[in-house]
Scaffold this active site. Structure first.
Site, PDB file in Angstrom:
ATOM      1  N   HIS A  34      98.313  56.317  13.528  1.00 47.29           N
ATOM      2  CA  HIS A  34      98.931  55.008  13.301  1.00 47.29           C
ATOM      3  C   HIS A  34      98.158  54.318  12.194  1.00 47.29           C
ATOM      4  CE1 HIS A  34      95.727  53.201  15.898  1.00 47.29           C
ATOM      5  NE2 HIS A  34      95.963  54.236  16.671  1.00 47.29           N
ATOM      6  N   LYS A  46     106.371  48.967  10.637  1.00 46.70           N
ATOM      7  CA  LYS A  46     105.134  48.523  11.282  1.00 46.70           C
ATOM      8  C   LYS A  46     104.313  49.717  11.781  1.00 46.70           C
ATOM      9  CE  LYS A  46     103.011  44.747  13.092  1.00 46.70           C
ATOM     10  NZ  LYS A  46     102.536  43.613  12.309  1.00 46.70           N
ATOM     11  N   HIS A  63      85.814  60.785  12.845  1.00 42.80           N
ATOM     12  CA  HIS A  63      86.478  59.498  13.055  1.00 42.80           C
ATOM     13  C   HIS A  63      85.477  58.344  13.188  1.00 42.80           C
ATOM     14  CE1 HIS A  63      90.116  57.276  14.540  1.00 42.80           C
ATOM     15  NE2 HIS A  63      89.190  56.530  15.113  1.00 42.80           N
ATOM     16  N   ASP A 114      72.592  48.794  30.297  1.00 40.64           N
ATOM     17  CA  ASP A 114      72.527  48.929  28.837  1.00 40.64           C
ATOM     18  C   ASP A 114      73.898  48.917  28.173  1.00 40.64           C
ATOM     19  OD1 ASP A 114      73.564  51.387  29.538  1.00 40.64           O
ATOM     20  OD2 ASP A 114      72.003  52.584  28.549  1.00 40.64           O
ATOM     21  N   ARG A 135      94.683  41.077   9.204  1.00 43.62           N
ATOM     22  CA  ARG A 135      94.704  39.613   9.103  1.00 43.62           C
ATOM     23  C   ARG A 135      95.188  39.148   7.732  1.00 43.62           C
ATOM     24  NH1 ARG A 135      94.132  39.867  14.252  1.00 43.62           N
ATOM     25  NH2 ARG A 135      92.036  39.987  15.137  1.00 43.62           N
ATOM     26  N   ALA A 136      96.024  38.120   7.736  1.00 42.82           N
ATOM     27  CA  ALA A 136      96.355  37.409   6.501  1.00 42.82           C
ATOM     28  C   ALA A 136      95.255  36.380   6.261  1.00 42.82           C
ATOM     29  CB  ALA A 136      97.703  36.722   6.624  1.00 42.82           C
ATOM     30  N   ASN A 179      96.769  28.910   9.652  1.00 37.07           N
ATOM     31  CA  ASN A 179      97.016  30.136   8.892  1.00 37.07           C
ATOM     32  C   ASN A 179      97.507  31.226   9.829  1.00 37.07           C
ATOM     33  OD1 ASN A 179      97.019  32.418   7.299  1.00 37.07           O
ATOM     34  ND2 ASN A 179      94.800  32.529   7.072  1.00 37.07           N
TER      35      ASN A 179
END
Length: 612
Positions: free
Chosen positions: A11, A36, A132, A232, A426-427, A556
């Protein structure tokens, strides 16, 4: 050295281009395809990155992929063997896809890249693979402003790792320890996302937004039955409550019996129970992250922390870490999810494979404010708007800031598109819908009439960096909207006893501060600090709004409707403008009012995109 980093096939496919030690460009495929979380090979993103640098694929020295498909396949097989004979149905569905597509990703990547090249691309020599979690860690450490840091990566799962700790110093980065699948804080959060009726891998932020409406009354139950958390911060999940290893869902009947209610259908109403589940899994997540942070600081004594992985997008937990003063400084990769793996793969290749020297960035970091996507000239903006039938006025900079600030003060919803598109979820003021945070109606207006999304969803404030400490319980940089902190006590409005007793979402309609549109029900806000150095136009607009109103803050939210990727082109922006109740559109120096547009161009955007 020119290195192209790629993430794809799971994705949020993306591409990022590194030229020597500079991140030149990065973009997600969804922004071009308008699908999307598009997971396809990122052809459009690659082409953009190359075009931005004036290069072709033949000029690229190496292409770095963000994970190792064979290790993922090994995990898939070992998981099914470990849980056999349970899970045969899931195995039967997954294996053909792996055998047909994912297992041979090296060949697929090589074929796609060779087709893009003119003089031949040699996958055997030029195509490299990172792990990854190493890609995530590299994306967090190398762009950070630290010479040395501890790097904590948390997500659902990579190949095997779900949580990892790395040590970065200079150009070195070493993964020191890992927690492996199926034990995953990200998958626990996704299980709660599924259980409360939201879509896994996209709805987790809704659970985070829903949590303040609830009480964490199930936290102890979760920590007693679902997850064993050590002092921990290390943890293990009791797999008897989950179905993601062997089935087609995240949770099973035992999970539902533990909490006493079945899985919520997406179209069922949210109740206090669902809000309490959200609050509880959020509290468990915060407890784990805080324990991890404390133990890492105590063990290593290193004052700087870097965060990456999908869990690092949990800005509430991030805020708790910062406010606890466990580390002197914390830096979070703005594209913390899989898309950011493309940046990390390229950086890991440069510094770890080839041992290049690293220069610690001056200023905020090396992400250039995360403004790494396409931008459009004024000529191209006007051309696209004209082709779309838009009616606009071209203003000078001063007039543009003045007119936009006045429209904000008039409580209009404004589509604001400037400069380079943001990389990450995020914009940050270049592809944003903005509004007046002082308006009690703005939060509901933006959710229901502009974004077409759930009414409980909070909005973020963009605040001038120099003014953040006057309005919020934070006096630090938060350029990527990845920290939550409280609205300053002096700006709050106390709720009456009657208002306190209102049902969860009903509390949203009660003004709780001088900035009701961005103040969540727990008096918190997801803060973006706006810096003149990284975004001079957005800073200038908010400065003009402050000059006119005394308020250095605007609402925003991302420039899109529910289920739609953030807009990329002027044409995307105009379509969203005409398909929603956005009243003013500002692209570059072009200024458009809704009442001036041809009504025949109006679009029905409310149901144009699948629920996210």
């Amino acid at each position: 050295m020119k290195i192209l980093g790629l993430s794809a096939f799971y994705h949020d496919s993306a591409a990022a281009l590194l030229v020597d030690d500079r991140i030149v460009a990065a973009a997600q495929e969804e922004r071009f395809t308008r699908k999307k979380h598009d997971s396809a090979f990122p052809t459009h993103s690659i082409n953009y990155c190359l075009e931005e640098a004036g290069l072709t694929i033949d000029d690229i020295d190496h292409v770095a992929f963000y994970d190792k498909p064979f290790l993922k396949f090994e995990r898939l097989l070992e998981t099914y063997v470990a849980f056999a004979p349970r899970g045969f149905r899931s195995f039967r569905m997954a294996i053909p896809v792996w055998l047909r597509e994912k297992l041979f990703q090296k060949d697929l990547l090589g074929t796609e890249l060779k087709e893009m090249a003119n003089n031949g691309f040699d996958p055997a020599e030029q195509l490299l693979f990172s792990e990854h979690h190493l890609s995530h860690a590299a994306s967090a450490f190398y762009p950070s402003p630290f010479e040395e840091a501890i790097v904590l990566t948390m997500d659902g799962v990579g190949e095997w790792a779900t949580t990892s700790v790395a040590h970065g110093k200079g150009n070195k980065l070493e993964v020191l320890r890992e927690i492996h699948f199926p034990h995953s804080i990200g998958l626990l959060y996704s299980a709660a996302t599924y259980y409360t009726g939201f879509k896994v891998n996209s709805g987790e932020y809704k659970v985070m937004g829903l949590a303040p409406y609830g009480e964490p009354r199930f936290k102890d139950l979760m920590m007693e039955h679902l997850i064993d958390v050590k002092e921990d911060g290390s943890f293990r999940l009791d797999q008897s409550y989950f179905d993601y290893c062997t089935g087609l869902t995240m949770t099973n009947d035992k999970f539902a019996k533990l909490f006493g209610e079945p899985v919520r259908d997406a179209d069922e109403p949210l109740t206090q129970f669902h809000m309490d589940i959200a609050a509880s899994v959020q509290a468990v997540t915060e407890e784990i992250v805080l324990r991890l942070a404390r133990s890492l600081r105590k063990e290593f004594g290193i004052p700087n922390l870097c965060l990456a992985g999908g869990v690092a997008l949990n800005c509430v937990a991030n805020g708790k870490v910062v406010l606890a003063d466990i580390f002197d400084r914390v830096w979070i990769q703005p594209a913390a999810g899989d898309a950011g793996g493309a940046v990390g793969a390229a950086l890991a290749t440069r510094y770890l494979n080839f041992g290049k020297e690293r220069t610690v960035p001056n200023g905020l970091d090396a992400m250039a404010g995360s403004y790494l996507g396409p931008e459009y000239s004024q000529e191209e903006i006007e051309k696209q708007l004209t082709e779309a039938g838009g009616v606009f006025t071209t203003l000078s900079d001063d007039d543009l800031y003045d007119q936009t600030a006045k429209a904000l003060a008039d409580e209009k919803a404004i589509g604001w598109m400037q400069g380079r598109m943001e990389f990450g979820p995020r914009a940050l003021g270049n592809r944003s819908i903005i509004g007046d945070p002082r308006s009690p109606a703005m939060q509901k207006t933006l959710n229901l009439r502009v974004k077409y999304r759930e009414s409980f969803r909070p909005f973020a404030p963009s605040v001038l960096r120099e003014d953040v400490g006057d309005w919020f319980e934070l006096d630090d940089d938060s350029p990527y909207m990845l920290l939550v902190a409280g609205v300053k006590e002096s700006r709050r409005k106390a709720m009456t006893a009657e208002e306190e007793n209102l049902f969860g979402i009903e509390k949203l309609n009660v003004p709780r501060s001088d900035l009701p549109a961005i103040t969540h029900v727990d008096y918190s806000a997801r803060i973006q600090t706006v810096h003149k150095e990284s975004n001079p136009r957005y800073h200038a607009l908010i400065s003009e709004f402050k000059k006119q109103t005394g308020c250095p803050v605007v609402v925003n939210t991302s420039f899109n409707v529910r289920g739609e990727p953030i807009v990329n082109t002027p044409h995307d922006a105009f379509r969203c403008f005409m398909g929603s109740d956005i009243e003013v559109l500002v692209i570059g120096n072009a200024f458009l009012r809704k009442e001036d547009q041809d009504p025949a161009l109006a679009l029905d955007y409310k149901n144009a995109f699948e629920l996210d």
